[in-house]
Scaffold this motif. Structure first.
Motif, PDB file in Angstrom:
ATOM      1  N   GLY A  55     -17.099  65.319 -22.951  1.00  0.00           N
ATOM      2  CA  GLY A  55     -17.801  65.218 -23.869  1.00  0.00           C
ATOM      3  C   GLY A  55     -17.578  65.265 -25.343  1.00  0.00           C
ATOM      4  O   GLY A  55     -16.297  65.938 -26.022  1.00  0.00           O
ATOM      5  N   GLY A  56     -18.820  65.259 -26.570  1.00  0.00           N
ATOM      6  CA  GLY A  56     -18.258  65.556 -27.658  1.00  0.00           C
ATOM      7  C   GLY A  56     -17.070  64.505 -28.492  1.00  0.00           C
ATOM      8  O   GLY A  56     -16.005  63.876 -27.773  1.00  0.00           O
ATOM      9  N   GLY A  57     -16.843  64.503 -29.183  1.00  0.00           N
ATOM     10  CA  GLY A  57     -16.359  63.162 -30.314  1.00  0.00           C
ATOM     11  C   GLY A  57     -16.592  62.004 -30.443  1.00  0.00           C
ATOM     12  O   GLY A  57     -17.311  61.497 -30.202  1.00  0.00           O
ATOM     13  N   ALA A  58     -15.700  61.513 -31.036  1.00  0.00           N
ATOM     14  CA  ALA A  58     -15.803  59.578 -31.271  1.00  0.00           C
ATOM     15  C   ALA A  58     -15.761  58.709 -30.645  1.00  0.00           C
ATOM     16  O   ALA A  58     -14.791  59.100 -29.186  1.00  0.00           O
ATOM     17  CB  ALA A  58     -15.166  59.625 -32.865  1.00  0.00           C
ATOM     18  N   CYS A  59     -16.313  58.362 -29.866  1.00  0.00           N
ATOM     19  CA  CYS A  59     -16.214  57.756 -28.551  1.00  0.00           C
ATOM     20  C   CYS A  59     -15.055  56.783 -28.996  1.00  0.00           C
ATOM     21  O   CYS A  59     -14.764  55.877 -29.599  1.00  0.00           O
ATOM     22  CB  CYS A  59     -17.164  56.387 -28.766  1.00  0.00           C
ATOM     23  SG  CYS A  59     -19.217  57.203 -28.289  1.00  0.00           S
ATOM     24  N   PRO A  60     -14.254  56.172 -27.769  1.00  0.00           N
ATOM     25  CA  PRO A  60     -12.875  56.237 -28.132  1.00  0.00           C
ATOM     26  C   PRO A  60     -12.144  54.367 -28.425  1.00  0.00           C
ATOM     27  O   PRO A  60     -13.315  53.701 -27.429  1.00  0.00           O
ATOM     28  CB  PRO A  60     -12.042  56.130 -27.006  1.00  0.00           C
ATOM     29  CG  PRO A  60     -13.342  56.719 -25.895  1.00  0.00           C
ATOM     30  CD  PRO A  60     -14.528  56.621 -26.539  1.00  0.00           C
ATOM     31  N   SER A  61     -11.336  54.057 -28.850  1.00  0.00           N
ATOM     32  CA  SER A  61     -11.261  51.959 -28.741  1.00  0.00           C
ATOM     33  C   SER A  61     -10.678  51.975 -27.494  1.00  0.00           C
ATOM     34  O   SER A  61     -10.334  52.623 -26.556  1.00  0.00           O
ATOM     35  CB  SER A  61     -10.134  52.240 -30.283  1.00  0.00           C
ATOM     36  OG  SER A  61      -8.974  53.103 -29.788  1.00  0.00           O
ATOM     37  N   GLY A  62     -11.069  50.483 -27.292  1.00  0.00           N
ATOM     38  CA  GLY A  62     -10.834  49.763 -26.251  1.00  0.00           C
ATOM     39  C   GLY A  62     -11.296  50.084 -25.156  1.00  0.00           C
ATOM     40  O   GLY A  62     -11.027  49.101 -23.868  1.00  0.00           O
ATOM     41  N   ILE A  63     -12.325  50.349 -25.233  1.00  0.00           N
ATOM     42  CA  ILE A  63     -13.008  50.530 -23.777  1.00  0.00           C
ATOM     43  C   ILE A  63     -13.969  49.581 -23.882  1.00  0.00           C
ATOM     44  O   ILE A  63     -15.234  49.650 -24.954  1.00  0.00           O
ATOM     45  CB  ILE A  63     -13.568  52.064 -23.299  1.00  0.00           C
ATOM     46  CG1 ILE A  63     -12.705  53.013 -22.916  1.00  0.00           C
ATOM     47  CG2 ILE A  63     -15.185  52.057 -22.528  1.00  0.00           C
ATOM     48  CD1 ILE A  63     -12.839  54.339 -23.008  1.00  0.00           C
ATOM     49  N   PRO A  64     -14.952  48.998 -23.149  1.00  0.00           N
ATOM     50  CA  PRO A  64     -15.542  48.021 -23.816  1.00  0.00           C
ATOM     51  C   PRO A  64     -16.842  47.713 -23.559  1.00  0.00           C
ATOM     52  O   PRO A  64     -17.522  49.248 -22.286  1.00  0.00           O
ATOM     53  CB  PRO A  64     -15.551  47.207 -22.848  1.00  0.00           C
ATOM     54  CG  PRO A  64     -14.652  47.351 -21.585  1.00  0.00           C
ATOM     55  CD  PRO A  64     -13.713  48.283 -22.081  1.00  0.00           C
ATOM     56  N   SER A  93     -20.822  61.047 -20.546  1.00  0.00           N
ATOM     57  CA  SER A  93     -20.551  62.104 -21.376  1.00  0.00           C
ATOM     58  C   SER A  93     -20.818  61.583 -22.776  1.00  0.00           C
ATOM     59  O   SER A  93     -20.618  59.883 -23.291  1.00  0.00           O
ATOM     60  CB  SER A  93     -18.751  62.599 -21.487  1.00  0.00           C
ATOM     61  OG  SER A  93     -18.323  62.288 -21.275  1.00  0.00           O
ATOM     62  N   THR A  94     -20.817  62.295 -23.294  1.00  0.00           N
ATOM     63  CA  THR A  94     -21.418  61.695 -24.846  1.00  0.00           C
ATOM     64  C   THR A  94     -20.699  62.117 -25.615  1.00  0.00           C
ATOM     65  O   THR A  94     -19.297  62.163 -25.552  1.00  0.00           O
ATOM     66  CB  THR A  94     -22.534  62.766 -25.405  1.00  0.00           C
ATOM     67  OG1 THR A  94     -21.873  64.168 -26.011  1.00  0.00           O
ATOM     68  CG2 THR A  94     -23.592  62.512 -24.909  1.00  0.00           C
ATOM     69  N   CYS A  95     -19.979  60.876 -26.924  1.00  0.00           N
ATOM     70  CA  CYS A  95     -19.159  61.026 -27.544  1.00  0.00           C
ATOM     71  C   CYS A  95     -20.167  60.418 -28.815  1.00  0.00           C
ATOM     72  O   CYS A  95     -21.275  60.037 -29.031  1.00  0.00           O
ATOM     73  CB  CYS A  95     -18.284  59.417 -27.289  1.00  0.00           C
ATOM     74  SG  CYS A  95     -19.082  58.051 -27.325  1.00  0.00           S
ATOM     75  N   SER A  96     -19.719  60.501 -30.601  1.00  0.00           N
ATOM     76  CA  SER A  96     -20.710  60.588 -31.701  1.00  0.00           C
ATOM     77  C   SER A  96     -21.580  61.153 -31.518  1.00  0.00           C
ATOM     78  O   SER A  96     -22.296  61.487 -32.395  1.00  0.00           O
ATOM     79  CB  SER A  96     -20.677  58.713 -31.988  1.00  0.00           C
ATOM     80  OG  SER A  96     -20.009  58.253 -31.887  1.00  0.00           O
ATOM     81  N   GLY A  97     -21.232  62.676 -30.819  1.00  0.00           N
ATOM     82  CA  GLY A  97     -22.422  63.499 -31.218  1.00  0.00           C
ATOM     83  C   GLY A  97     -24.111  62.885 -30.352  1.00  0.00           C
ATOM     84  O   GLY A  97     -24.597  64.362 -30.102  1.00  0.00           O
ATOM     85  N   SER A  98     -23.979  62.229 -29.563  1.00  0.00           N
ATOM     86  CA  SER A  98     -25.113  61.857 -29.032  1.00  0.00           C
ATOM     87  C   SER A  98     -24.951  62.988 -27.729  1.00  0.00           C
ATOM     88  O   SER A  98     -23.835  62.696 -27.116  1.00  0.00           O
ATOM     89  CB  SER A  98     -25.552  60.657 -28.754  1.00  0.00           C
ATOM     90  OG  SER A  98     -26.509  60.575 -28.432  1.00  0.00           O
ATOM     91  N   SER A  99     -26.564  63.281 -27.069  1.00  0.00           N
ATOM     92  CA  SER A  99     -26.039  63.770 -25.911  1.00  0.00           C
ATOM     93  C   SER A  99     -27.357  63.332 -25.151  1.00  0.00           C
ATOM     94  O   SER A  99     -27.479  63.733 -23.837  1.00  0.00           O
ATOM     95  CB  SER A  99     -27.041  65.567 -26.025  1.00  0.00           C
ATOM     96  OG  SER A  99     -27.662  65.216 -26.372  1.00  0.00           O
ATOM     97  N   SER A 100     -28.388  62.597 -25.507  1.00  0.00           N
ATOM     98  CA  SER A 100     -29.304  61.860 -24.282  1.00  0.00           C
ATOM     99  C   SER A 100     -28.586  61.251 -23.202  1.00  0.00           C
ATOM    100  O   SER A 100     -29.270  61.043 -22.437  1.00  0.00           O
ATOM    101  CB  SER A 100     -30.264  60.769 -25.400  1.00  0.00           C
ATOM    102  OG  SER A 100     -29.167  59.684 -25.668  1.00  0.00           O
ATOM    103  N   SER A 101     -27.751  60.510 -23.589  1.00  0.00           N
ATOM    104  CA  SER A 101     -27.261  59.354 -22.156  1.00  0.00           C
ATOM    105  C   SER A 101     -26.376  60.855 -21.301  1.00  0.00           C
ATOM    106  O   SER A 101     -27.007  59.912 -20.134  1.00  0.00           O
ATOM    107  CB  SER A 101     -26.335  58.583 -22.804  1.00  0.00           C
ATOM    108  OG  SER A 101     -26.714  57.911 -23.294  1.00  0.00           O
ATOM    109  N   SER A 102     -25.992  61.432 -21.457  1.00  0.00           N
ATOM    110  CA  SER A 102     -25.786  62.769 -20.631  1.00  0.00           C
ATOM    111  C   SER A 102     -26.805  63.255 -19.663  1.00  0.00           C
ATOM    112  O   SER A 102     -26.661  63.526 -18.592  1.00  0.00           O
ATOM    113  CB  SER A 102     -24.696  63.712 -21.587  1.00  0.00           C
ATOM    114  OG  SER A 102     -23.910  64.816 -20.674  1.00  0.00           O
TER     115      SER A 102
END
Length: 553
Positions: free
Chosen positions: A104-113, A154-163
């Protein structure tokens, strides 16, 4: 759909590319046939690494790897060996993509659709959804990662709602499930942890039906097993031929049924579509087995030509989980002596069938299960037992036919599917169940047949008549009318209260009214029978799901 040859070419290219580099196998456990693996878990086998695409157990990674299979090859290990500890299997065998997504946490990785409802995702595949990176735990399509526990997010870009949403959904049923479905899931889990998973086995005839009827949307998710019926006992099927037609395999799907114009072989596309339909059911959690024999294929000499290697080849090419033996040869006569001397004329034939099949599966490490269709009075009429003729109500004239094979070789069976019907108005299904339990300690699935029945004249209903209880009128020692006890409520009460945690139910059959005749007024139907069992046994899944009305083909 891709042709078989196209699939083979892709699989070959996949294996070449996967094995072109060395895999780091440090910390990975050796594959174990008795261990259950979920999507994303990694193992080593024969100095190569594999990742599970969905839930699997007993399926050799080397034999079952490829883009359409349950294992993905990750390449040859850079050094052979690898850990074999159980702790490594549970903690170190998850894929790197799964473990990274759970942090979790951090920026959403690139390359994942972005997640797409129309895309098929296999175990370990990733997608972005609502500021979360989500990893599929097994095969899925159209299940929103924010709601379905098939996804690990797990969340990325700091959001926690989906997790939090996914965490919540994985500890309960989805929002579309009914409250009865929720209680079914928790009950199923507790029964599984206590040593038994209750099954609901449905035989699916192939005549007057299509391979495309096996779509997951046509089969309720509370059904644990679908038995494709029937395979020729003397099938000449060859591994890799994909000849699933009636002439070779025995299946009578319209795509391959033998007609007035002679044999009608499957096309390559149809063969692949059948394999894909089975894979989707298996990935969903519904096991697909093949059932060998049945009444029509048991009346001639076909069982004398039974070929265990050919049947195993067919099961493996289809991607099936097991093989059901439905031996219904009607010529066996039993001497009705005491237990030490009891025998039937066809004992050698049925025992040889089971033993050779068991040995073939184990010799090849195929990981296939074995079940047997137990005749209604198949364990009856042994002198000196509670099931001696005259001490129980009358049933089939072939009492005792299954006695020796189950008593002597029960350790080779995963479960017995009891044909507790077709015994006439004097037959009490609870007596049949108790007779098998006296000689077999494994799971027994109490059978139900949607009327009109093949023989016997009894009509299955859902509810018991007033005053009837699951434990009344049992073993009366006289030929009383037993029809009052042939209802799902009484049989289910008996299984729950007098059975074992792993005992379940069986239905003949999934398409009964569709391919035969409608049930009479007041009788149980495929849907009312299955839903009652789902809610009251109970079973995991959505008990409100139904089998749709499909045309007879």
């Amino acid at each position: 759909m891709k042709s078989l040859w196209r699939i083979s070419a892709i699989a070959a290219a996949y294996c070449l590319s996967a094995n072109a580099f060395a895999a780091n196998c440090t910390g990975l456990a050796q594959w174990n046939s008795s261990t259950a693996y979920t999507g994303g878990m990694q193992v080593t086998h024969n100095c190569a690494a594999y990742r599970a695409a969905w839930w699997t157990q007993g399926r050799d990674p080397e034999m079952h790897s490829g883009p359409e299979k349950e294992w993905r090859s990750l390449g040859q290990c850079d050094s052979c060996g690898g850990s074999s500890s159980s702790s490594s299997s549970s903690s170190g065998s998850t894929s790197s993509s799964s473990s990274s997504s759970s942090s979790g946490g951090g920026a959403c990785p690139s390359g994942i659709p972005m997640w797409d409802a129309n895309t098929v995702y296999w175990g370990g595949d990733q997608a972005l959804n609502n500021n979360s990176v989500c990893t599929a735990r097994w095969w899925t399509r159209g299940e929103n990662p924010a709601q379905a526990d098939v996804w690990n997010c797990s969340t990325c870009s700091g959001s926690s709602s989906s997790s939090s949403s996914t965490s919540s959904s994985s500890s309960s049923t989805s929002s579309s499930s009914s409250s009865s479905s929720s209680s079914s899931s928790s009950s199923s889990s507790s029964s599984s942890s206590s040593g038994g998973q209750r099954r609901y086995v449905t035989y699916a005839s192939t005549w007057n039906t299509s391979i495309y009827d096996l779509d997951v949307n046509n089969i309720p998710n509370y059904i644990t097993n679908v038995n494709l019926s029937f395979v020729r006992p003397n099938t000449a099927y060859q591994r890799g031929s994909y000849a699933f037609d009636q002439q070779v395999s025995g299946f009578e799907f319209v795509e391959g049924a033998t007609g007035f114009g002679g044999p009608n072989p499957f096309t390559a596309e149809e063969s692949q579509d059948l394999i894909n339909a089975i894979a989707a059911l298996e990935a969903r959690g519904t096991e697909v087995w093949i059932s060998v024999g049945g009444w029509s294929y048991s009346q001639g000499s076909q069982w004398q030509g039974f070929s265990a290697p050919r049947v195993v080849d067919l099961a493996l090419d289809l991607g099936a989980s097991g093989i059901d033996i439905d031996w219904e040869a009607s010529g066996s006569q039993c001497n009705k002596q005491d237990a030490a001397n009891f025998s039937c004329t066809d004992d050698p034939e049925i025992e040889n069938i089971l033993v050779t099949l068991y040995n073939e599966i184990n010799r090849r490490g195929a990981g296939l299960g074995i079940s047997i269709a137990g005749w209604s009075t198949g364990a009856y009429y042994v002198k000196g037992t509670p099931f001696e003729e005259g001490k129980v109500q009358w049933g089939s004239p072939f009492g005792g036919t299954m006695y020796n094979v189950v008593k002597r070789h029960g350790d080779k069976l995963d479960f017995v599917n009891l044909m507790s019907y077709d015994g006439g108005n004097y037959y009490d299904p609870r007596e049949g169940f108790a007779a098998y339990r006296a000689i077999y300690n494994g799971p027994i699935n109490m059978g139900m047949e949607i009327a009109p029945e093949g023989s016997g004249g009894a009509v299955l209903t859902v509810n018991a008549p007033p005053g009837i209880q699951w434990d009344t009128g049992f073993l009366t020692g006289s030929n009383n009318e037993a029809s009052d006890y042939y209802n799902i409520e009484t049989m289910l009460g008996y299984v729950k209260n007098a059975g074992q945690p792993g005992d379940g139910f069986m239905l003949w059959q999934l398409w009964k009214q569709r391919v035969h005749l409608p049930a009479p007024a007041g009788a149980a139907t495929e849907n009312s029978a299955g839903q009652y069992v789902c809610r009251n046994l109970p079973l995991a899944g959505d008990c409100n799901q139904t089998i749709p009305s499909l045309p007879k083909l």
